[in-house]
Write an enzyme that holds these catalytic residues in place. Structure first.
Site, short mmCIF file in Angstrom:
data_model
loop_
_atom_site.label_atom_id
_atom_site.label_comp_id
_atom_site.label_asym_id
_atom_site.label_seq_id
_atom_site.Cartn_x
_atom_site.Cartn_y
_atom_site.Cartn_z
N GLU A 1 0.51 -1.03 -0.03
CA GLU A 1 0.27 0.17 0.09
C GLU A 1 0.60 1.44 -0.29
OE1 GLU A 1 -3.85 1.77 3.17
OE2 GLU A 1 -1.87 0.49 4.35
N GLU B 1 -8.36 11.67 1.88
CA GLU B 1 -9.34 10.74 3.19
C GLU B 1 -9.27 11.94 4.41
OE1 GLU B 1 -6.03 8.02 3.95
OE2 GLU B 1 -6.40 6.88 2.08
#
EC number: 3.2.1.8
Length: 221
Positions: free
Chosen positions: A115, A206
């Site tokens: 990730e 986010e």
């Protein structure tokens, strides 16, 4: 935002199974926009919220999107490509936050399972602060801190797995510009931080128990 990352990535990974992918369908802004992913105007998009915050995500014309959120939960969304590559990404817009949030190029690879984030702007939490310091790289007019961490038995795009997390965190924050992903990928590789087969790559907004809004345009497709 350690726990935030693992929670979000699990949910984003799960959207393919939990919601049928949409193709060229604009999401209608509402109190809580449904989770999903797909293509819109040739761009890949992904959106997830845990439902804990009043959050809306809307796909706009071309590579544009907007997102707004209130406090109380986790959320992530954006537009880009699937698969990711070592492309140069140009984005522009406005990004406003109060609390814990990122504006970043965000993606995954498989074999190895990784990730990764290239963080362009962030709120009250610097994600490199609790990861292993791997040095710096200078790119696109700023120094970026490079960091690596291991996520053990955490949710991922392939279920609960142990995987590596790579970070480049820009020190001269911005909300518009170009990101040369090859520079970051090469810098990571020089430090033994290798990538695998690319999955998606988006310019993501986010939020984690914070408030904010963003209107971002990405140079996709």
């Amino acid at each position: 935002m350690v726990s935030f990352t693992s929670i979000i990535t699990a949910a984003v990974a799960a959207t393919g199974a939990l919601a049928a992918p949409a193709t060229d369908v604009s999401l209608v802004a509402r109190q809580n926009t449904p989770n999903g992913e797909g293509t819109h105007n040739g761009c890949f998009w992904s959106w997830w919220s845990d439902g804990g915050a009043r959050a809306t995500y809307t796909n706009g014309a071309g590579g544009s999107y907007s997102v707004s959120w209130g406090s109380g939960g986790n959320l992530v969304g954006g537009k880009g490509w699937n698969p990711g590559t070592a492309r140069t990404i140009t984005y522009s817009g406005t990004y406003n936050y109060n609390g814990n949030s990122y504006l970043a190029v965000y993606g995954w690879t498989r074999n190895p399972l990784v990730e990764y984030y290239v963080v362009e702007n962030f709120g009250t939490y610097d994600p490199s602060s609790q990861s292993q310091n791997k040095g710096t790289v200078t790119s696109d007019g700023s120094s970026y801190k490079i960091a690596q961490s291991t996520r053990t038995n955490q949710p991922s795009i392939d279920g609960t797995r142990t995987f590596q997390q790579y970070w480049s965190v820009r020190q001269n924050k911005r909300s518009s510009g170009s990101v040369n992903m090859k520079t970051h990928f090469d810098a990571w590789a020089s430090k033994g931080m290798n990538l695998g087969q690319h999955y998606y790559q988006i310019v993501a907004t986010e939020g984690y128990f914070s408030t904010g809004n963003a209107q971002i345009t990405v140079n996709c497709p």
